[in-house]
Scaffold this motif. Structure first.
Motif, short mmCIF file in Angstrom:
data_model
loop_
_atom_site.label_atom_id
_atom_site.label_comp_id
_atom_site.label_asym_id
_atom_site.label_seq_id
_atom_site.Cartn_x
_atom_site.Cartn_y
_atom_site.Cartn_z
N HIS A 237 0.87 -1.18 0.00
CA HIS A 237 0.00 0.00 0.00
C HIS A 237 0.91 1.23 0.00
O HIS A 237 1.60 1.49 0.98
CB HIS A 237 -0.93 0.01 1.21
N ALA A 238 0.88 1.98 -1.11
CA ALA A 238 1.81 3.09 -1.29
C ALA A 238 1.28 4.39 -0.69
O ALA A 238 0.07 4.63 -0.65
CB ALA A 238 2.09 3.30 -2.77
N SER A 239 2.20 5.22 -0.24
CA SER A 239 1.87 6.57 0.20
C SER A 239 1.51 7.43 -1.01
O SER A 239 1.99 7.21 -2.13
CB SER A 239 3.08 7.18 0.92
N ASP A 240 0.68 8.44 -0.77
CA ASP A 240 0.37 9.40 -1.83
C ASP A 240 1.60 10.19 -2.23
O ASP A 240 1.60 10.84 -3.29
CB ASP A 240 -0.72 10.37 -1.35
N TYR A 241 2.64 10.16 -1.41
CA TYR A 241 3.85 10.94 -1.68
C TYR A 241 4.94 10.10 -2.33
O TYR A 241 6.06 10.58 -2.51
CB TYR A 241 4.37 11.56 -0.38
#
Length: 505
Positions: free
Chosen positions: A71-75
């Motif tokens: 699950h990736a960060s928006d950044y």
């Protein structure tokens, strides 16, 4: 039991963790079955798979690198450098090169994370809260403000004016992964200024060397290359040595310079062992004005040896501009191995930051400790004028000699070639003291010396939040207060940062 080779996944077992806060040093903190795991190449809030690169069963904590983002960060962004991308490195069956551990994070969020680390380090080590800092150092929401000094839309690329490379057995330039001695061959270095990144050094043959340092003065060509070789002899280089072991390397270096107009100078740095008991620490020397002497051909190396420099092509020194130095000196000439700020915009940005927090006036007395070749000395000399006095203290002989030569005509400048600890007695009478120590910080003895000398104003320039927090705590305990603060992002795509703080009492 299988007798086959150990696979990468067996060598570096993979676990899945939820990523916690960013810690000092470029790692995020995660937990796995109750144990702390320091994770590189992650972003707080992500869920990632981590290859454990350091996992001693009895260790209090483990280390690992992200190999897959669940699950990736928006950044998160695609890493700006393929060889430094831990995910793509894992897919290729290797470790990522070090030096761009924040390259997967958007620029603005990098600075936000650095602000968090700076804030937490001040609190944890120095016992200093953001509320105690002057208003200009932080946002209205209480977060530290980390200033961008790079060109707009640069993605933090092409800022390094100085880069050191290892050399593979086949003569190619290489870099090492974090905490590893593996060598990964390069075809460019995107954090380096264009003059370095686009030069022919990445296709050159450096066989016979073990390290190559590349300098782009002011961020431009012509480049200077310092090519390091091991010398097993105990005598200085002579004419008889010329046809010796490095004749082929010399020919290739000369050809490289002829083929690439970006390369102006090439030096051969010969590392020579020093017989036991043959060296003594240098004695402090003081110079005013034109009493300087030309730089010597040899310089101290790592403990137990010296380095002798031979000019293969071009000049022995490089020239760097001095920002805000007025009529004191427009530039200085210094050996390429001497310390100079790495970011192409750092000299101007740091001098501006120091000038904006300091209160030097004509006729003032000031000191510049850990002065290097005199970046802050030049500004201070211009600020105090001929009626004032600036003491410039630097332990490294070549840098100190460069400063003495640059300020030969400035009567207000006195250069002392000495470790700062041995020159503290000369500080008496200096109202303002600027210090820019190495990562280890100034330490208790120097802080005590500033106090004893009666300095009214201390401008502390630091590239290491933890040592700064320790020394800041000591200064506050001696009656100083923080009355000015700037934090600069001089190292984009890495976890490093620079701070400038003003202490007064």
């Amino acid at each position: 039991m299988s007798g086959g080779p150990v696979t990468r996944d067996e060598l570096f077992p993979i676990i899945t963790v939820e990523v916690g806060p960013m810690a000092h040093g470029g790692h995020c903190v995660a937990r796995y079955e109750g144990r702390v795991v320091f994770v590189r190449h992650a972003i707080p809030g992500e869920t990632v798979q981590v290859a454990l690169t350091d996992r001693e069963p009895s260790a209090k904590y483990w280390r690992g690198e992200v190999v897959h983002v669940v699950h990736a960060s928006d950044y998160r962004r695609r890493h700006i450098w393929k060889l430094a991308d831990s995910v793509r490195a894992h897919q290729a069956g290797r470790l990522p090169v070090g030096g761009a551990e924040f390259g997967h994070i958007t620029d603005q969020h990098q600075r936000r994370l650095k602000a968090h680390v700076f804030r937490d380090t001040l609190q944890r080590i120095g016992g200093i809260s953001v509320a105690e800092l002057p208003a200009q150092a932080h946002h209205a929401d209480g977060e530290i403000h980390v200033e961008d000094v790079s060109a707009a839309h640069s993605n933090g690329l092409h800022w390094r004016t100085r880069v050191s490379f290892a050399v593979t057995g086949s003569g190619a330039l290489a870099m090492k992964p974090f905490r590893s001695n593996d060598l990964i061959e390069l075809r460019g270095m995107p954090l380096a200024v264009e003059a370095i990144h686009e030069s022919r050094i990445f296709t050159a043959d450096f066989r016979g060397a073990h390290r190559v340092d590349v300098v782009a003065p002011g961020g431009r060509d012509p480049l200077t290359l310092v090519v390091h070789v091991e010398d097993q002899t105990t005598h200085a280089p002579t004419a008889e040595d010329q046809p010796g072991a490095w004749s082929g390397l010399r020919r290739r270096l000369s050809a490289l310079s002829a083929e690439d107009a970006r390369i102006g100078s090439i030096l051969l740095a010969r590392h020579q062992p020093q017989p036991p008991g043959s060296g003594r620490p240098p004695r402090p020397t003081r110079r005013r004005g034109g009493q300087s002497k030309a730089s010597s051909r040899s310089a101290p190396a790592e403990p137990g040896g010296t380095i002798s420099y031979e000019v293969v092509v071009g000049e022995r020194s490089v020239v760097e501009s001095l920002p805000e130095a007025g009529d004191v000196a427009e530039s200085l000439s210094l050996p390429p191995e001497s310390f100079w700020q790495v970011h192409r915009n750092a000299p101007a940005a740091l001098v501006r930051a120091v000038r904006e927090v300091a209160t030097l006036s004509p006729g003032d007395r000031a000191a510049d400790l850990y002065a290097g070749a005199g970046l802050f000395t030049a500004w201070a000399a211009a600020a105090v004028g001929e009626a004032g006095h600036v003491l410039s203290v630097e332990a490294a002989g070549p840098s100190s000699r460069s400063a003495a030569e640059a300020f030969a005509a400035a009567r207000q400048v006195e250069v002392i070639a000495s470790p700062v600890e041995r020159a503290l007695g000369a500080l008496k009478g200096s109202r303002v003291v600027v210090l820019d120590p190495p990562r280890a910080g100034a330490g208790a003895r120097v802080i005590e010396g500033l106090d004893t000398a009666g300095a009214e104003e201390v401008i502390y320039v630091s590239c290491e939040p933890s040592s700064f927090a320790r020394d800041a705590k000591d200064l506050l305990g001696r009656g100083f207060r923080i009355s000015g603060m700037r934090v600069l992002d001089l190292y984009p795509n890495t976890h490093h940062m620079e701070s400038v703080a003003r202490f007064t009492r």
